[in-house]
Scaffold this active site. Structure first.
Site, PDB file in Angstrom:
ATOM      1  N   TYR A 217      -7.800   4.782 -10.641  1.00 18.78           N
ATOM      2  CA  TYR A 217      -7.372   5.512  -9.439  1.00 18.78           C
ATOM      3  C   TYR A 217      -8.426   6.520  -9.009  1.00 18.78           C
ATOM      4  CZ  TYR A 217      -4.934   9.041  -6.678  1.00 18.78           C
ATOM      5  OH  TYR A 217      -4.600   9.946  -5.697  1.00 18.78           O
TER       6      TYR A 217
ATOM      7  N   THR B 171      -1.514   5.074  -4.681  1.00 23.73           N
ATOM      8  CA  THR B 171      -1.315   6.240  -5.546  1.00 23.73           C
ATOM      9  C   THR B 171      -0.687   5.909  -6.905  1.00 23.73           C
ATOM     10  OG1 THR B 171       0.819   6.700  -4.507  1.00 23.73           O
ATOM     11  CG2 THR B 171      -1.123   7.808  -3.580  1.00 23.73           C
TER      12      THR B 171
END
Length: 312
Positions: A124, A61
């Site tokens: 991401y 994350t």
């Protein structure tokens, strides 16, 4: 029902460890024993446990760091979910996988629904989209639950950062041109449980329910806000509870445009997600973001003498 849960130390994973036990036996491991960057280990654990349901909130994350570690982000967020999905399919198990608003580029004026075209603009988001695609490809009985701007009582997050800034600085700046919905990890957990509730721990019912409603759902709080408005709400709530801060009022939070530069990931200007499909399919109503943020803040304030004393 035997449920294998990944990422138990994360914000969503931690809440799921509290909500899912009523459905059956919860099996989870520390990262050293179930590391999503070790695909062989992931396969071995699933084959040894033989779960009926795999719940996968674990993820890489670190949005900024992912720009310099693209291979690792893709391994954990993209390849590992694919391996989990393949093993679930081999066992005849169902799978619940959590994804993100960052699979979109943020250029759409209306909230994104589940059928909207994905176009991630940072590493991401690209890695999370790869995970979504792998889960959908390899496991027939799956739910992919996209959420956004996750926070919780425990762990590091935006809410905790704003509390600290408010108690350490008389003023600070905050991004005002990105929009989304802050979503409490506890609500994500409770909604996950609600989606499974009709199964009452019966794997046949759970698998059938997931198989019949398989697909992507947006699981976020109702409403929308900017990071600046979100921070202002937090500061105003601290003041309403009498929590000492160095910042006199939320008016001292200066709105600024998104900071860009070398090494910084692009971020979607609008990652608002439409929740109509989730609410209509499962007959539930998502709470407004302000309602949940206030409740979470109250838990942090009431549970932390340091915060109540003015030192986060």
């Amino acid at each position: 029902m035997k449920i294998l849960l990944t990422g138990r130390s994360g914000q969503i994973g931690g809440e799921l460890t509290q909500s899912l036990p009523g459905l059956g036996e919860i099996i989870s491991f520390p990262r050293a024993q179930l590391d999503l960057s070790d695909l062989d280990q992931v396969r071995d654990v699933i084959r040894a446990v033989k779960p009926d349901l795999i719940v996968n909130p674990a993820a890489y994350t670190a949005v900024v760091k992912a720009e310099s570690e693209p291979a690792l982000a893709l391994l954990i967020n993209g390849e590992a979910p694919g391996v989990i999905a393949q093993e679930a399919q081999r066992l005849g198990a169902a799978m619940i996988h959590y994804s993100t608003d960052y699979v979109f580029d943020g250029t759409q004026k209306l909230p994104y629904d589940e059928a909207a075209q994905t176009h991630p603009i940072n590493v991401y988001g690209q890695s999370k989209l790869a995970g979504e695609q792998a889960v959908a490809r390899y496991c027939e009985a799956h739910w992919i639950l996209r959420t956004s701007w996750v926070y919780n009582v425990h762990g590091g997050n935006f809410m905790k950062t704003v509390i600290r800034l408010a108690q350490e600085q008389p003023q600070f700046t905050m991004t005002a041109d990105q929009f989304g919905a802050p979503t409490w990890a506890r609500t994500v957990s409770r909604v996950t449980l609600a989606l499974l509730a009709e199964s009452r721990g019966n794997i046949a019912h759970a698998s059938s329910r997931i198989r019949e409603t398989a697909g992507i759902y947006h699981l976020v709080a109702g409403g929308e806000t900017s990071w600046h408005e979100y921070a202002s709400f937090i500061v105003d709530h601290l003041h309403s509870r009498g929590v000492p801060t160095k910042i006199a009022s939320s008016a001292a939070i200066t709105p600024i445009p998104t900071v860009t530069g070398p090494g910084l990931p692009a971020r979607p200007a609008s990652s608002r997600l439409a929740i109509g499909k989730l609410e209509s399919t499962f007959k539930l109503r998502m709470p407004h973001w302000q309602t949940d943020v206030a409740k979470c803040l109250d838990e942090i304030i009431d549970g932390s003498p340091a915060v109540r004393a003015g030192g986060a």
